[in-house]
Design a protein around this motif. Sequence first.
Motif, PDB file in Angstrom:
ATOM      1  N   PRO A 434     -22.715  17.706   6.843  1.00  0.00           N
ATOM      2  CA  PRO A 434     -23.988  18.080   6.212  1.00  0.00           C
ATOM      3  C   PRO A 434     -24.699  19.224   6.925  1.00  0.00           C
ATOM      4  O   PRO A 434     -25.787  19.053   7.469  1.00  0.00           O
ATOM      5  CB  PRO A 434     -24.793  16.777   6.281  1.00  0.00           C
ATOM      6  CG  PRO A 434     -24.289  16.103   7.524  1.00  0.00           C
ATOM      7  CD  PRO A 434     -22.846  16.476   7.667  1.00  0.00           C
ATOM      8  N   ILE A 435     -24.045  20.389   6.889  1.00  0.00           N
ATOM      9  CA  ILE A 435     -24.621  21.548   7.562  1.00  0.00           C
ATOM     10  C   ILE A 435     -24.599  22.727   6.590  1.00  0.00           C
ATOM     11  O   ILE A 435     -23.658  22.869   5.802  1.00  0.00           O
ATOM     12  CB  ILE A 435     -23.797  21.907   8.820  1.00  0.00           C
ATOM     13  CG1 ILE A 435     -23.878  20.795   9.874  1.00  0.00           C
ATOM     14  CG2 ILE A 435     -24.229  23.250   9.404  1.00  0.00           C
ATOM     15  CD1 ILE A 435     -25.171  20.738  10.680  1.00  0.00           C
ATOM     16  N   ILE A 436     -25.632  23.531   6.662  1.00  0.00           N
ATOM     17  CA  ILE A 436     -25.713  24.731   5.827  1.00  0.00           C
ATOM     18  C   ILE A 436     -25.809  25.932   6.759  1.00  0.00           C
ATOM     19  O   ILE A 436     -26.556  25.894   7.745  1.00  0.00           O
ATOM     20  CB  ILE A 436     -26.950  24.649   4.896  1.00  0.00           C
ATOM     21  CG1 ILE A 436     -26.699  23.543   3.860  1.00  0.00           C
ATOM     22  CG2 ILE A 436     -27.214  25.984   4.227  1.00  0.00           C
ATOM     23  CD1 ILE A 436     -27.939  23.128   3.112  1.00  0.00           C
ATOM     24  N   GLU A 437     -25.008  26.948   6.445  1.00  0.00           N
ATOM     25  CA  GLU A 437     -25.043  28.131   7.302  1.00  0.00           C
ATOM     26  C   GLU A 437     -25.854  29.222   6.614  1.00  0.00           C
ATOM     27  O   GLU A 437     -25.515  29.688   5.523  1.00  0.00           O
ATOM     28  CB  GLU A 437     -23.632  28.631   7.612  1.00  0.00           C
ATOM     29  CG  GLU A 437     -23.654  29.731   8.659  1.00  0.00           C
ATOM     30  CD  GLU A 437     -22.264  30.145   9.128  1.00  0.00           C
ATOM     31  OE1 GLU A 437     -21.266  29.680   8.548  1.00  0.00           O
ATOM     32  OE2 GLU A 437     -22.201  30.948  10.078  1.00  0.00           O
ATOM     33  N   CYS A 438     -26.934  29.606   7.286  1.00  0.00           N
ATOM     34  CA  CYS A 438     -27.837  30.600   6.728  1.00  0.00           C
ATOM     35  C   CYS A 438     -27.674  31.885   7.525  1.00  0.00           C
ATOM     36  O   CYS A 438     -27.547  31.848   8.749  1.00  0.00           O
ATOM     37  CB  CYS A 438     -29.268  30.085   6.855  1.00  0.00           C
ATOM     38  SG  CYS A 438     -30.524  31.330   6.521  1.00  0.00           S
ATOM     39  N   GLU A 439     -27.642  32.987   6.816  1.00  0.00           N
ATOM     40  CA  GLU A 439     -27.458  34.268   7.514  1.00  0.00           C
ATOM     41  C   GLU A 439     -28.562  34.498   8.547  1.00  0.00           C
ATOM     42  O   GLU A 439     -28.321  35.028   9.611  1.00  0.00           O
ATOM     43  CB  GLU A 439     -27.451  35.422   6.499  1.00  0.00           C
ATOM     44  CG  GLU A 439     -26.135  35.511   5.743  1.00  0.00           C
ATOM     45  CD  GLU A 439     -26.199  36.507   4.599  1.00  0.00           C
ATOM     46  OE1 GLU A 439     -27.033  37.441   4.665  1.00  0.00           O
ATOM     47  OE2 GLU A 439     -25.424  36.329   3.637  1.00  0.00           O
ATOM     48  N   PRO A 445     -29.258  21.931   9.583  1.00  0.00           N
ATOM     49  CA  PRO A 445     -28.831  20.630   9.059  1.00  0.00           C
ATOM     50  C   PRO A 445     -29.412  20.370   7.671  1.00  0.00           C
ATOM     51  O   PRO A 445     -30.523  20.796   7.371  1.00  0.00           O
ATOM     52  CB  PRO A 445     -29.398  19.637  10.072  1.00  0.00           C
ATOM     53  CG  PRO A 445     -30.486  20.359  10.786  1.00  0.00           C
ATOM     54  CD  PRO A 445     -30.168  21.813  10.734  1.00  0.00           C
ATOM     55  N   VAL A 446     -28.663  19.677   6.855  1.00  0.00           N
ATOM     56  CA  VAL A 446     -29.185  19.178   5.593  1.00  0.00           C
ATOM     57  C   VAL A 446     -30.313  18.199   5.928  1.00  0.00           C
ATOM     58  O   VAL A 446     -30.198  17.429   6.882  1.00  0.00           O
ATOM     59  CB  VAL A 446     -28.052  18.458   4.815  1.00  0.00           C
ATOM     60  CG1 VAL A 446     -28.602  17.689   3.623  1.00  0.00           C
ATOM     61  CG2 VAL A 446     -26.980  19.461   4.390  1.00  0.00           C
ATOM     62  N   ALA A 447     -31.392  18.256   5.162  1.00  0.00           N
ATOM     63  CA  ALA A 447     -32.525  17.363   5.452  1.00  0.00           C
ATOM     64  C   ALA A 447     -32.091  15.909   5.332  1.00  0.00           C
ATOM     65  O   ALA A 447     -31.311  15.563   4.445  1.00  0.00           O
ATOM     66  CB  ALA A 447     -33.663  17.637   4.482  1.00  0.00           C
ATOM     67  N   GLU A 448     -32.592  15.061   6.235  1.00  0.00           N
ATOM     68  CA  GLU A 448     -32.183  13.660   6.236  1.00  0.00           C
ATOM     69  C   GLU A 448     -32.504  12.973   4.916  1.00  0.00           C
ATOM     70  O   GLU A 448     -31.771  12.093   4.469  1.00  0.00           O
ATOM     71  CB  GLU A 448     -32.821  12.917   7.413  1.00  0.00           C
ATOM     72  CG  GLU A 448     -32.176  13.313   8.727  1.00  0.00           C
ATOM     73  CD  GLU A 448     -32.753  12.591   9.940  1.00  0.00           C
ATOM     74  OE1 GLU A 448     -33.415  11.548   9.754  1.00  0.00           O
ATOM     75  OE2 GLU A 448     -32.531  13.077  11.066  1.00  0.00           O
ATOM     76  N   LYS A 449     -33.586  13.409   4.276  1.00  0.00           N
ATOM     77  CA  LYS A 449     -33.942  12.781   2.994  1.00  0.00           C
ATOM     78  C   LYS A 449     -32.925  13.127   1.907  1.00  0.00           C
ATOM     79  O   LYS A 449     -32.857  12.467   0.877  1.00  0.00           O
ATOM     80  CB  LYS A 449     -35.351  13.182   2.571  1.00  0.00           C
ATOM     81  CG  LYS A 449     -35.497  14.649   2.198  1.00  0.00           C
ATOM     82  CD  LYS A 449     -36.872  14.926   1.583  1.00  0.00           C
ATOM     83  CE  LYS A 449     -37.136  16.428   1.350  1.00  0.00           C
ATOM     84  NZ  LYS A 449     -36.103  17.180   0.681  1.00  0.00           N
ATOM     85  N   ASN A 484     -34.326  25.788   5.567  1.00  0.00           N
ATOM     86  CA  ASN A 484     -35.303  26.289   6.520  1.00  0.00           C
ATOM     87  C   ASN A 484     -36.131  27.414   5.927  1.00  0.00           C
ATOM     88  O   ASN A 484     -37.349  27.328   5.835  1.00  0.00           O
ATOM     89  CB  ASN A 484     -34.521  26.798   7.738  1.00  0.00           C
ATOM     90  CG  ASN A 484     -35.293  26.595   9.003  1.00  0.00           C
ATOM     91  OD1 ASN A 484     -36.261  25.836   9.019  1.00  0.00           O
ATOM     92  ND2 ASN A 484     -34.872  27.266  10.056  1.00  0.00           N
ATOM     93  N   CYS A 485     -35.446  28.512   5.480  1.00  0.00           N
ATOM     94  CA  CYS A 485     -36.171  29.699   5.029  1.00  0.00           C
ATOM     95  C   CYS A 485     -36.051  29.917   3.530  1.00  0.00           C
ATOM     96  O   CYS A 485     -36.678  30.816   2.983  1.00  0.00           O
ATOM     97  CB  CYS A 485     -35.664  30.938   5.791  1.00  0.00           C
ATOM     98  SG  CYS A 485     -33.981  31.419   5.326  1.00  0.00           S
TER      99      CYS A 485
END
Length: 805
Positions: A434-439, A445-449, A484-485
């Motif tokens: 559950p990880i997202i790679e942002c430039e 991390p993917v939000a826990e919710k 995040n952004c």
Amino acid sequence: MDKIYDYKIIESKWQKYWAEHKLFEADNNSEKPKYYCLVEFPYPSGEGLHVGHPRSYTALDIVARKRRMEGYNVLYPIGFDAFGLPAENFAIKTGIHPAIKTEENIANFRRQLKSLGFSFDWSREISTTDPKYYKWTQWIFLQLFKHGLAYKTEMAINFCLDCKVGLANEEVVNGKCERCGGEVVKKTKKQWMLKITKYADRLEKDLDDLDYIERVKTQQKNWIGKSEGAEVDFAVKDSNEKIKVYTTRPDTLFGATYMVLAPEHELIQKLKNEISNFSEVEKYINDSAKKSDLERTELQKEKTGVELKGVKAINPVNNQEIPIWISDYVLISYGTGAIMAVPAHDERDYEFAKKFNLEIIEVITGGDIAKEAYADINNGQMINSDFLNGLKPQEAIIKMISWLEEKGVGKGAINYKLRDWVFSRQRYWGEPIPIIECEKCGFVPVAEKDLPLKLPEVKEFQTSDDGQSPLAKLTDWVNTKCPNCGGQAKRETDTMPQWAGSSWYFLRYIDPKNNEALADDQKLKQWLPVDWYNGGMEHTTLHLLYSRFWHKFLFDIGVVPTSEPYKKRTSHGMILGEGGEKMSKSRGNVVNPDDVVSEYGADTLRLYEMFMGPFDQAIPWDTKGVVGVKRFLDRVWNIYNADLGKIEDKVDADLDVLVNKTIKKVSEDIEAMRFNTAVSALMILSNKIIDQKSVSQEIMEKFLILLSPFAPHLVEELWQQLGHQTSVIKETWPKADESKFKNEIVEIAVQVNGKVRAKIKLAKDATEVEAVALAEADENIKKYLINQTIKKTIFVPGRLLSFVV
RNA sequence: GCCCAGGUGGUGGAACUGGUAGACACGAAGGACUUAAAAUCCUUUGGAUUAAUACUCCGUGCGGGUUCGAGUCCCGCCCUGGGCACCA
């Protein structure tokens, strides 16, 4: 008319009864002391249950049933470790979704397990593939990530060409893939890693306080591979660079005559301009990079290497200039990737030095360095070593380390063989990471919710030829917004290894339906740690080590109340095919538990697997042995249902002694996992009952209670026949009355000069005087004692009497 | 090479802290029941010697040792299974 022992009817009758009366459900609000029995949950393969599974499950079922009768609130759960390759490979072949096949397999396993009458708490059944379950697997991963213990890095990993998948070090066996036996090569890939090395020290040290069988402890210790020594800095001449080495033998520093760097060592590139033969060096580096793990270990006969010409290192203890070499016998992944070579006292360095004509300086007496290296650390004394001369090597180590520290050129250091855990798999049938790679933001991390991050549907299950997970093709799924952004970002497409779900499953059993936490705090406090965990030796350095690591981490962040998951760990031996070889489809020697249950019954299968031999040893299957056990159960049935015995109101002193001895033996044997001798004791008791043709109700009941954990269905039926309305589970485990067999009549041996010459019968607690009188009356003994003086008499009560003449 | 287990009848295996080696079970042989077979029940079953289930001798991978006494402890080997393996 004799009543027939119809095990089919009896077994299904009592399985139904147990389920309807919820007899095996663990109680979360009990006054009784708790006991948590655990067996490794199975991977639900298409082949169904292996006869090896019931060996472990029956053993702990016996323990669980005994504990219940001893007044414990028992948790004995079961579930399925259902992510993994076979279902995925089946999907690739047939197009059938792994989830569908897995569900089918689980249904089959569940049916098989239930047919064996294990006292599992089925209300707590779990599957690692259930999103409600893997939500928490992913949640744990996120905690690891947030605490800096999960990181993605480009590194050379083990890559299986057949499975097209990266492997953890633990999954490479003799340079081959543990799962498929395919060739494993080094491949540089960006991989998620878990920092298990941060826990190396605790994983090794905490073993001391655990009740694990010794084999497991030593195997884990060897795998963690702790070694103590020193780090030493060697300056590179005419340069600011240093070569840091790790050595376990700082005592031999005066004997260091050259250095060796691993081909991948970064210093080589830094010194590029100073190395006069760099093209030769580069060629060597490229050649060794091409070698697979298998080649690198197979080619260990002849050492290879290249000298870095134009550069020298300086030995800090004597300021001697020594040459620097590169060779693939030095591994980049251990220590600092560089060594100081002491050919006089290290076999590998000796071989290398002989081949390349390098200087060999003896610094410890006791060997013959003209012939071979002398590596003994416990003998000899230091020579050619300035301030160490005359010391023993062990003393020299201590002195050298303080010298190094004083001069600022080194220090005492500890190293481990354990490496970080490669956690990515380029596979479909696993938990999405559950990880997202942002430039902009990097790994987010993917939000826990938003957990669980569900495994999306795909059309093709095949890993792509460039080694990408099937998820990578799902552009709609991959392309997402940064949590995040809010900018453009991509999802991680690798999934977790099979070991993820099994690293914490025992926690979920405690509170399997909780959607707010992996388990409720109070319940974790109630049930942890697992009191007794049984599983295979093959999981010692994989599952067992991984789950201890996760548990320690969860303890550190306050999620679980204990620093270790399992108090006691035991291991069962494998069940081999009838010829003594491993069971396999290709050998055609696979025994299907369903066939055994249908032909002989579940109780027979259970009892046979306990009786076949020592629990921790590998044992070949023997159908003849199954028959023998079935005969025993038939006879037990016939005591009451045919004319082998009668239940009478009577007192039988012999049986009373024997039943008490049997209680003691069976109780002790179960605790020590000596199930084979426990069964044999039960057989002896039943033979005696049959021999006597009748037995009192009381003794028969005690016998049945002792037998009940082994053959629960049969015993329930007989228990009912004896006039009981409730399950035998509700009874109390009997205690042996040792006074009953204190003054039993026993036969003891009489020896003359160590040889048995007669046997005499007397009370167990008879005195020496009584024994001697009886012995001297024996005709044969008289023969040996005539015209002899007795020098010494040795009397072991209840055992033997020995005359020395 | 190193680290763990282990080596006992025809077979799987028992044997507590050194104290009757072979429990229990399988197989085999003989017998009973049966028209017969299966199933079941009874007897025997490490080897040698013997009329004998009397006595004696041999026997727990091999060679030594300690001990009144060794499958068990010590020293030196051989073999099998498992783990690790160029880990400095």
